[in-house]
Design a protein around this motif. Structure first.
Motif, PDB file in Angstrom:
ATOM      1  N   ALA A 119     -40.837 -15.644  10.324  1.00 48.71           N
ATOM      2  CA  ALA A 119     -40.404 -14.284  10.659  1.00 48.71           C
ATOM      3  C   ALA A 119     -40.637 -13.346   9.469  1.00 48.71           C
ATOM      4  CB  ALA A 119     -38.925 -14.293  11.062  1.00 48.71           C
ATOM      5  N   VAL A 120     -40.288 -13.816   8.277  1.00 50.76           N
ATOM      6  CA  VAL A 120     -40.530 -13.007   7.066  1.00 50.76           C
ATOM      7  C   VAL A 120     -42.030 -12.752   6.899  1.00 50.76           C
ATOM      8  CG1 VAL A 120     -40.252 -12.920   4.546  1.00 50.76           C
ATOM      9  CG2 VAL A 120     -38.440 -13.916   5.973  1.00 50.76           C
ATOM     10  N   LEU A 146     -42.675 -10.763  15.553  1.00 50.34           N
ATOM     11  CA  LEU A 146     -43.818  -9.874  15.749  1.00 50.34           C
ATOM     12  C   LEU A 146     -43.564  -8.917  16.914  1.00 50.34           C
ATOM     13  CD1 LEU A 146     -46.744  -9.099  15.029  1.00 50.34           C
ATOM     14  CD2 LEU A 146     -47.527 -10.989  16.487  1.00 50.34           C
ATOM     15  N   TYR A 147     -43.018  -9.458  17.995  1.00 55.07           N
ATOM     16  CA  TYR A 147     -42.682  -8.623  19.162  1.00 55.07           C
ATOM     17  C   TYR A 147     -41.713  -7.505  18.758  1.00 55.07           C
ATOM     18  CZ  TYR A 147     -40.709  -7.321  23.698  1.00 55.07           C
ATOM     19  OH  TYR A 147     -40.286  -6.613  24.795  1.00 55.07           O
ATOM     20  N   LEU A 176     -43.113 -13.796  26.088  1.00 57.50           N
ATOM     21  CA  LEU A 176     -42.634 -12.543  25.496  1.00 57.50           C
ATOM     22  C   LEU A 176     -43.782 -11.743  24.887  1.00 57.50           C
ATOM     23  CD1 LEU A 176     -40.118 -10.820  24.536  1.00 57.50           C
ATOM     24  CD2 LEU A 176     -40.263 -12.132  22.400  1.00 57.50           C
ATOM     25  N   ILE A 177     -44.613 -12.406  24.084  1.00 55.87           N
ATOM     26  CA  ILE A 177     -45.653 -11.668  23.348  1.00 55.87           C
ATOM     27  C   ILE A 177     -46.698 -11.093  24.308  1.00 55.87           C
ATOM     28  CG2 ILE A 177     -47.411 -13.441  22.764  1.00 55.87           C
ATOM     29  CD1 ILE A 177     -45.751 -10.937  20.322  1.00 55.87           C
ATOM     30  N   MET A 178     -46.814 -11.718  25.485  1.00 58.89           N
ATOM     31  CA  MET A 178     -47.769 -11.191  26.473  1.00 58.89           C
ATOM     32  C   MET A 178     -47.286  -9.879  27.109  1.00 58.89           C
ATOM     33  SD  MET A 178     -48.802 -14.933  28.036  1.00 58.89           S
ATOM     34  CE  MET A 178     -49.911 -14.492  29.369  1.00 58.89           C
ATOM     35  N   THR A 179     -46.036  -9.503  26.808  1.00 58.57           N
ATOM     36  CA  THR A 179     -45.502  -8.234  27.333  1.00 58.57           C
ATOM     37  C   THR A 179     -45.440  -7.151  26.264  1.00 58.57           C
ATOM     38  OG1 THR A 179     -43.183  -8.733  26.798  1.00 58.57           O
ATOM     39  CG2 THR A 179     -44.000  -9.562  28.909  1.00 58.57           C
TER      40      THR A 179
END
Lengths: 210, 210
Positions: A119-120, A146-147, A176-179
């Motif tokens: 995450a960092v 990232l999202y 999630l990232i696909m949205t």
């Protein structure tokens, strides 16, 4: 037994492997550069599931090829993926490969804040403020952070390769990232990995010049 | 959608992943340390085929664990595998990780002799003259040259991890190395890769101490 093994020149092995993969896809085909990516993922894993699980947002592969040709850099969440990306082609294109996972200050910050190093690392990517392809091969938390950073307007990658592998939160993080409203290439489901993230990058790099 | 993702501590993710893998193996089990290797290969690929394709010669995994604990080094044929092996654990055990593939003199010699870099790398391994585990994640020619060097009495590794991936000569090279008279761990068939070679090394390293 040794003499049963046919001598094939290294250069010809890849060509023949791709021919075998194409044959075993039994006529299934994709527009380029997607088809090259599908074949390379199968080549690197010997796993034909990638013919079914790879999801591309509209023109994602072409967007990635063009970004790399314009010198976009790649940020990845594993040293393995970083070491698997073709550095010679990256140099020719003018981009760099970054992986912040082993940086001591990343580990320290993650510990202090009680979040993951991955995450960092995504925050470090946002701070680069340059055209980026984000290639995630391991950590679902990288995709989740990232999202959030995209929603906060702090990063806008050219393309996201969302290929963590695993059994906990991986499926959900990919969905999630696909949205997120950013072009993506995602092997839907549990499968993926550093090798897959690197091979997708290389498939796009090889479209640019070879 | 973001709030559907459960927060799981990184340390707990691995534990939970292993529990899911064990559950989906539906009671299939192996003696340790083989079982840890099977589970880690599935963990790293999300591919349950490794439950069927992994072949261990008698006591191979235990032989590998003990060799690493005594400070055996690992030679691998890809930088990706080298970067995936846990260097901290290697240092604790007293061994090194070698990969000669990017050495300029290896490329020059391979070109001059008309063989593969991977074959030359196995000769470099033989010249080390120290206790070694050879972990092949990419090149079937590495396994073929290794077999020849063993026959010539020039190298006697403690263990061979024969995990190249691919469609040309891979199946044959794996079958060959299983007849070399050296302890082996081999995912039979086409599957394998740098990630699998590295994860088998790590599974054995983690048996030693953690």
């Amino acid at each position: 037994m040794l003499n049963e093994i046919e001598i094939v020149k290294p250069m010809d092995i890849e060509k023949r492997s791709m021919a075998i993969i194409t044959e075993e896809l039994h006529g299934r085909t994709w527009p380029e550069p997607e088809f090259s990516i599908v074949k390379r993922c199968i080549h690197t894993s010997a796993d034909f599931d990638y013919a079914d699980n790879l999801c591309f947002s509209e023109h994602a592969a072409q967007i990635g090829v063009e970004a790399l040709n314009r010198g976009a850099s790649i940020v990845t969440d594993t040293q393995m993926a970083a070491s698997g990306i073709n550095k010679k082609r990256m140099r020719e294109c003018g981009g760099e490969v970054y992986c912040f996972m082993s940086d001591p200050d990343v580990a320290a910050e993650a510990k202090e804040r009680g979040c993951t190093r991955a995450a960092v690392c995504m925050e470090r990517a946002a701070a680069l403020q340059k055209p980026l392809i984000i290639a995630v091969g391991n950590a679902p938390t990288a995709l989740i952070r990232l999202y959030e950073l995209i929603q906060e307007g702090k990063i806008k990658p050219e393309l996201i390769i969302g290929a963590p592998v695993g059994f906990v939160n991986v499926v959900e993080a990919k969905e999630l990232i696909m949205t997120a409203g950013i072009p993506y290439i995602v092997p839907r489901g549990r499968k993926g990995g550093s090798n897959i993230a690197a091979t997708i990058c290389n498939a796009m790099l090889y479209q640019g010049g070879r």
